[in-house]
Structure formats: C-alpha cells, structure tokens
Design an enzyme around this catalytic site. Structure first.
Site, short mmCIF file in Angstrom:
data_model
loop_
_atom_site.label_atom_id
_atom_site.label_comp_id
_atom_site.label_asym_id
_atom_site.label_seq_id
_atom_site.Cartn_x
_atom_site.Cartn_y
_atom_site.Cartn_z
N GLY A 102 0.78 -1.24 0.00
CA GLY A 102 0.00 0.00 0.00
C GLY A 102 0.80 1.27 0.00
N ASN A 135 -4.96 2.98 -12.77
CA ASN A 135 -4.01 2.03 -12.17
C ASN A 135 -2.60 2.61 -12.30
OD1 ASN A 135 -3.04 -0.52 -11.15
ND2 ASN A 135 -2.49 -1.09 -13.25
N HIS A 148 1.29 1.30 -12.92
CA HIS A 148 2.02 0.12 -13.39
C HIS A 148 3.51 0.46 -13.47
CE1 HIS A 148 2.67 -3.69 -15.33
NE2 HIS A 148 3.43 -3.09 -16.21
N SER A 208 3.88 4.14 -15.14
CA SER A 208 2.78 4.76 -15.87
C SER A 208 1.51 4.73 -15.02
CB SER A 208 2.47 3.98 -17.15
OG SER A 208 3.62 3.74 -17.92
N THR A 232 -8.80 -0.45 -18.67
CA THR A 232 -9.72 -0.96 -19.68
C THR A 232 -9.73 -2.49 -19.55
OG1 THR A 232 -7.94 -1.03 -21.30
CG2 THR A 232 -9.32 0.95 -21.30
N ASP A 241 -3.26 -3.94 -18.26
CA ASP A 241 -2.28 -2.84 -18.34
C ASP A 241 -2.32 -2.16 -19.71
OD1 ASP A 241 -1.44 -3.56 -15.76
OD2 ASP A 241 0.01 -4.98 -16.55
C1 GRF Z 1 3.72 -1.01 -7.38
O1 GRF Z 1 4.98 -1.18 -7.96
C2 GRF Z 1 2.67 -0.81 -8.45
O2 GRF Z 1 3.15 -0.12 -9.55
C3 GRF Z 1 2.34 -2.21 -8.84
O3 GRF Z 1 2.37 -2.94 -7.65
C4 GRF Z 1 3.23 -2.30 -6.71
C5 GRF Z 1 2.40 -2.01 -5.51
O4 GRF Z 1 3.15 -1.45 -4.46
N1 GRF Z 1 1.07 -2.25 -9.52
P1 GRF Z 1 2.40 -0.74 -3.25
O5 GRF Z 1 1.40 -1.77 -2.70
O6 GRF Z 1 1.69 0.46 -3.77
O7 GRF Z 1 3.46 -0.42 -2.25
#
Ligand code: GRF
Length: 199
Positions: free
Chosen positions: A16, A111, A113, A140, A145, A149
């Site tokens: 988180g 989201n 990514h 990003s 959608t 990703d």
């Molecule tokens: C992050 O690297 C995010 O980009 C990916 O999962 C990881 C989550 O980390 N989707 P956190 O739970 O926000 O610390």
C-alpha cells in the site's frame, strides 16, 4: 465557490505504499480528491493499518469468499456505492477485474504500473527491463480498460537504468517516481473532468 472534492476509493492487495502517497496528497485541502475508503481483497494487506491510522474507512472483500468473480465485484461495488465513490484507484491491486465491472467505471478507474507502457505489461517488470537491456525504465498511470495494463496513459515518469542495477535497486527508484506521479495523475484526471465554473 469551492467545488466539492471527488470521492476516491483505493483498492490494494498488499504493502500500500502508493495508497499512502495518495492519502498524503489528499491530506492537503487544496487537493481535488479525498480518499473515502480503502478496500483490500486480502485480509493481511499491510496497507490497511496505515489507512485506519489516518481515520480512513477500510474494508476487506476477500476474493476467496466468492465462488464467482462477478459476486466478488458485486461486493466491491456495494462498498463503492455506500461511500458514493466517484473514482477508483488501483494501487497494487492483484485481481483482474471483469470487462463488465471495468465498463461501468470507464474513465473513472485508474491504475499504476511499474513500466513505461506499452512496454512490459504484466508482472516482474524490473527484471524484464534489465534482461531487455533498456536504457530507460519507469512507471505509468493509466486508465483501466478490459485489457491487462492496456488503457490510455495519463502520466509517466522515466528513470535511467544504471549499469549495476538489480531488479530491487531499479524497483526502488521506480517506486519513488510512482509515489510522485500517482497523486499528480489523479488530480489531473479529476480536474480535467470538472471544468472550472464560468464567471
Ligand atoms: C507497485 O509497484 C505498483 O506499480 C504495482 O504494484 C506495486 C504495488 O506497491 N502495480 P504498493 O502496494 O503500492 O506499495
């Protein structure tokens, strides 16, 4: 006249830290969105404790308790409805959402990514970026959608790949950028959707 702030739900599955960055940004009254609820599909997600300590409502919707993906999503949707949510931010949320759920939230679900999309969709992006010997990597924020990703990118940040990088060192530098751009991208999305009052 002050415009009401957009009501946001953050969906997590683990640590988180991106959720934390969104909560910190929204603690500023000038930020255009307010985090109303944090939902986790995992009861043991570390991020829940931080949200609770900040007085933010949390709920666990454990996917294992539902036989069908649609029923899991109906339970999520109930929480989103009860908090009158305008926008959903996925932040390390490790469940794939059905096209129906995503369609209902089009333009209002985003989201983060850890890659420069469209490169390296999916998992293990840092190791894959190193294996591909790219000079730059990054993260990003994108619209969600039906494709994994795959939605339009709202904001990206780049980091150089260093000669001695490991997946962990690269992940650390990318994560710092994630924490910077996720709040910026959410603010941009909300502001673009809410034109300033005339006059
Ligand atoms: C992050 O690297 C995010 O980009 C990916 O999962 C990881 C989550 O980390 N989707 P956190 O739970 O926000 O610390």
């Amino acid at each position: 006249m002050n415009r009401p702030r957009a009501a946001v739900a953050v969906l997590i599955s683990g640590r988180g830290s991106n959720m934390q960055a969104l909560i910190e940004a929204a603690a500023n009254p000038g930020y255009p969105a307010s985090i109303k609820v944090v939902l986790s599909n995992r009861p043991d997600a570390e991020g829940l404790a931080f949200a609770q300590a900040r007085g933010i409502a949390t709920a666990v919707v454990d996917h294992k308790a539902f036989a069908r993906r649609e029923d899991f999503e109906a339970a999520l949707q109930q929480h989103l409805d009860s908090h009158r949510i305008d926008y959903v931010c996925l932040a390390g949320f490790m469940r794939v959402l059905t096209p129906n759920f995503v369609a209902a939230w089009t333009g209002r679900i985003i989201n983060i990514h850890p890659s420069l999309l469209p490169a390296f969709k999916g998992l293990d992006t840092h190791a894959r970026a190193l294996a591909a010997k790219v000079a730059e990597h990054g993260c990003s924020v994108h619209q969600v959608t039906a494709g994994l990703d795959d939605g339009p990118v709202i904001l990206q940040a780049r980091v150089p790949v260093l000669a001695d990088d490991t997946p962990a060192s690269l992940a650390r530098r990318v994560l710092a950028e994630e924490h910077r751009i996720y709040p910026l991208a959410l603010a941009q999305l909300v502001r673009d959707a809410t034109p300033p009052p005339v006059g």
